[in-house]
Design an enzyme around this catalytic site. Structure first.
Site, PDB file in Angstrom:
ATOM      1  N   THR A   1       0.883  -1.183   0.000  1.00 62.26           N
ATOM      2  CA  THR A   1       0.000   0.000   0.000  1.00 62.26           C
ATOM      3  C   THR A   1       0.918   1.230   0.000  1.00 62.26           C
ATOM      4  OG1 THR A   1      -0.218  -0.196   2.409  1.00 62.26           O
ATOM      5  CG2 THR A   1      -1.981  -1.122   1.065  1.00 62.26           C
TER       6      THR A   1
ATOM      7  N   LYS B   1       4.103  -7.023   3.991  1.00 63.45           N
ATOM      8  CA  LYS B   1       3.841  -5.633   3.650  1.00 63.45           C
ATOM      9  C   LYS B   1       3.591  -4.870   4.945  1.00 63.45           C
ATOM     10  CE  LYS B   1       0.507  -3.438   3.379  1.00 63.45           C
ATOM     11  NZ  LYS B   1      -0.328  -2.482   4.197  1.00 63.45           N
TER      12      LYS B   1
ATOM     13  N   THR C   1      -0.644  -2.620  10.920  1.00 65.80           N
ATOM     14  CA  THR C   1      -1.208  -2.962   9.608  1.00 65.80           C
ATOM     15  C   THR C   1      -0.160  -3.647   8.807  1.00 65.80           C
ATOM     16  OG1 THR C   1      -2.500  -1.005   9.434  1.00 65.80           O
ATOM     17  CG2 THR C   1      -2.188  -2.199   7.446  1.00 65.80           C
TER      18      THR C   1
ATOM     19  N   GLU D   1       6.605   4.678   6.934  1.00 65.34           N
ATOM     20  CA  GLU D   1       6.153   5.819   6.154  1.00 65.34           C
ATOM     21  C   GLU D   1       7.037   7.033   6.417  1.00 65.34           C
ATOM     22  OE1 GLU D   1       1.499   4.504   5.690  1.00 65.34           O
ATOM     23  OE2 GLU D   1       2.044   5.904   7.267  1.00 65.34           O
TER      24      GLU D   1
ATOM     25  N   ASN E   1       0.331  10.697   5.258  1.00 58.73           N
ATOM     26  CA  ASN E   1      -0.878  10.369   5.996  1.00 58.73           C
ATOM     27  C   ASN E   1      -1.949  11.441   5.955  1.00 58.73           C
ATOM     28  OD1 ASN E   1      -0.653   7.657   7.165  1.00 58.73           O
ATOM     29  ND2 ASN E   1       1.315   8.485   7.814  1.00 58.73           N
TER      30      ASN E   1
END
Lengths: 393, 393
Positions: free
Chosen positions: B141, B167, B178, B265, B388
């Protein structure tokens, strides 16, 4: 005007030159005093000194500096706190035990007494009833605006004033954060009542805000009540006056707490997270705090994205029991989630309009009981990272 | 080559067109299977379905999609999970109970079965032993790179392979985050041992990483062991083989976990937070996690600022008891704090050089006992907020 109090601030060059960084608050007479301090295991020297001195429930002056937190500075830090408070006491002709000290700034740098020694005469000489604006500026670090609040009530025919000044923008989280707050009142009030009201008021204000989930070594809320208003003593028996005063104090504390969140580092929005329908209060608080501190929720607020999935995911990792298939979520009056599922594109469009506002409330109903809790937070912006990546450079 | 496994991925248009978003893993024979799933109270439909189906300890296929998490989607979401797994079972001619499903993407959007139905024939037709690279891409993602790890060991004269694909980049935090991870092995191993080793391995890998302190509704680690290696069964009695296999599995899991943090991220640095000298393990973990999740600590890492005051402040609000005046802090080999106080400008200059590296370790010694804990984190950058704030738009 808070009768019998004066203040002053000077640029002492503690960390930067030419910036107000040293302040003093003085009461003409010894005041009844109480304090609430950081729960962090690591407590700065001034916090430890203040806690010790407040055992007597009296104070007459507060010396406060920005630029250096005087935390993790060992014995030398405590010596500096003692020495600088002695300078104040000496100039003012009062007992050093009546001097409270507060520091905010970088942790772990040695605290030099020299800037204090050089500035002390000027500082004391400038004391004035007009000095509070300067004082509010002198305690700022990453704050972008000075923060003050005041209110006046009538107690048994006497005008009673409450004035508060605060600083804080980062390291803010329930259980106090890097924040300082000084409340001054000319009320005549006994120590046990003053302390009880302060603790209760802090619980509903500063312990309900969060900017980044970090707490600090220096958080302090001090209140001094010098009795200059001449009202009959507020004590356990004078209940009506006590409730009136407590309500006014709560208003000032809540006002300052919300000013801190609204000025959170990089913040563009002030968001109230409200949990209702919880089985117990502890669960409701855990849920509210977990949502209010979620980096993913806060960045979605910054992006004006009604991403309720992040809210429900944060809720799910809190300590609050609930049934995922009952939950309802609202952005202000717009219901976005019903029975744990999204309400569709129209609701999302309406919710997105709410998120464009500067202030809004997220309400989560757990339909599991009758307890509720509120926490105040802000969004998490690019500027938060910029401010905190560059802070010491 | 993991004997007896094949994989495939297609662009099914689940959320975006022209991007690999649907993958399938298939074992020629039913495999012994175990799983570890999110601890979040809110569990996505595929997680609930997998947990139920894994009670039998068997699986033969994994259907995985990105673009939609199928979480907070109610009965319709569970219907979609059942229906899509039935499509797979039908095409492969296997029992639907042997199909595991996994989803990652946005929470709370209805999950349409149509893209699955349209793509299913192509997907199954593409199954190949070369399909794992495509599969690794299909589950991404906000990941910037696909994540795989493999190792080969010799068990009682037989070559045994372990391959893992994962992932995860945001919503990462101990207790799973996640993230999806599928581990495939051709080892012949009994279910209780396989499950025990997976749980222990996850505890030391995925439960030790954090990107942002958020956990998710979809986290799943699945392992399938199809026995194609033909080694003598690894069971409770075959201890040497068991330890060898468990060590190899740990290596694969840890490798993937660190790949996830390094690809956190917006992350520019991979930082190990190591607590030593703690009185007990729980305290050490609390201290490591609190430091690893502190927004102020992580932004300081991004700013390459050896701001140990933020580390000690985070330590102080953790659940770990310690004496502030004993603490030592190191950046790699550079001691920056001794007895709770800074070691001066030279140490700071040396520590700043450490912070300029892509990978470094922060060690905190509490001098209070002999327990230790490690957590892996990344820095908190401007790009984290950008990613985000914009994720759904």
């Amino acid at each position: 005007m808070i009768k019998g109090f004066s203040a002053a601030a000077v640029a002492a060059g503690i960390r930067y030159e030419g910036r107000l960084d040293l302040g003093l608050i003085y009461s003409d007479t010894p005041a009844v005093a109480a304090g609430v301090f950081t729960t962090n295991r690591v407590k700065a020297a001034p916090v430890l000194l203040d806690m010790e001195r407040l055992r007597h429930g009296r104070a007459q002056a507060i010396l406060v500096n920005s630029g250096n937190a005087n935390a993790c500075t060992g014995d030398a830090g405590m010596q500096a706190a003692l020495a600088t408070s002695a300078m104040v006491a000496d100039r003012l002709g009062i007992d050093a035990d009546l001097v409270q000290v507060a520091s905010t700034g970088v942790i772990g740098e040695p605290m030099s007494e020299e800037p204090f020694a050089r500035a002390m005469d000027t500082l004391v000489g400038k004391l004035s009833s007009d000095g509070f604006d300067d004082l509010a500026r002198a305690i700022m670090t990453t704050d972008t605006v000075p923060k003050t609040a005041r209110t006046t009530i009538e107690v048994d025919g006497h005008e009673v004033n409450i004035f508060g000044v605060a600083k804080g923008a980062g390291m803010i989280m329930p259980d106090m954060a890097t924040m300082l707050c000084f409340v001054l009142t000319d009320a005549q009030i006994v120590f046990p009542e003053l302390r009880r009201m302060l603790v209760a008021g802090v619980e509903q204000s500063f312990n309900r805000i969060t900017v980044d989930g970090d707490t600090s070594t220096n958080d302090s809320v001090l209140i001094l009540a010098n009795g200059a208003a001449g009202n009959p003593w507020i004590d356990e028996e004078n209940r009506a006056a006590g409730e009136l005063f407590a309500g006014a104090l709560d208003t000032v504390l809540k006002d300052l707490a919300l000013q801190i969140v609204a000025d959170g580092e990089g913040a563009t929005k002030l968001v109230t997270i409200r949990i209702v329908g919880a089985r117990d209060f502890e669960g409701a608080m855990s849920a509210a705090q977990t949502i209010a501190n979620s980096a993913l929720v806060k960045t979605a607020f910054f992006g004006e994205d009604a991403n309720w999935g992040r809210i429900i995911a944060a809720l799910g990792r809190s300590d609050c029991p609930f049934s995922p298939d009952r939950v309802g979520i609202w952005f202000d009056e717009v219901q976005m989630v019903e029975n744990g599922q999204g309400c569709g594109p129209e609701a999302e469009a309406a919710a997105t309009r709410v998120l464009k506002k500067d202030r809004f409330t997220v309400t989560v109903d757990l339909y599991d009981g009758s307890e509720s809790a509120e926490v105040y937070t802000c969004d998490f912006s690019l500027d938060y990272v910029k401010i905190n990546a560059d802070y010491r450079t």
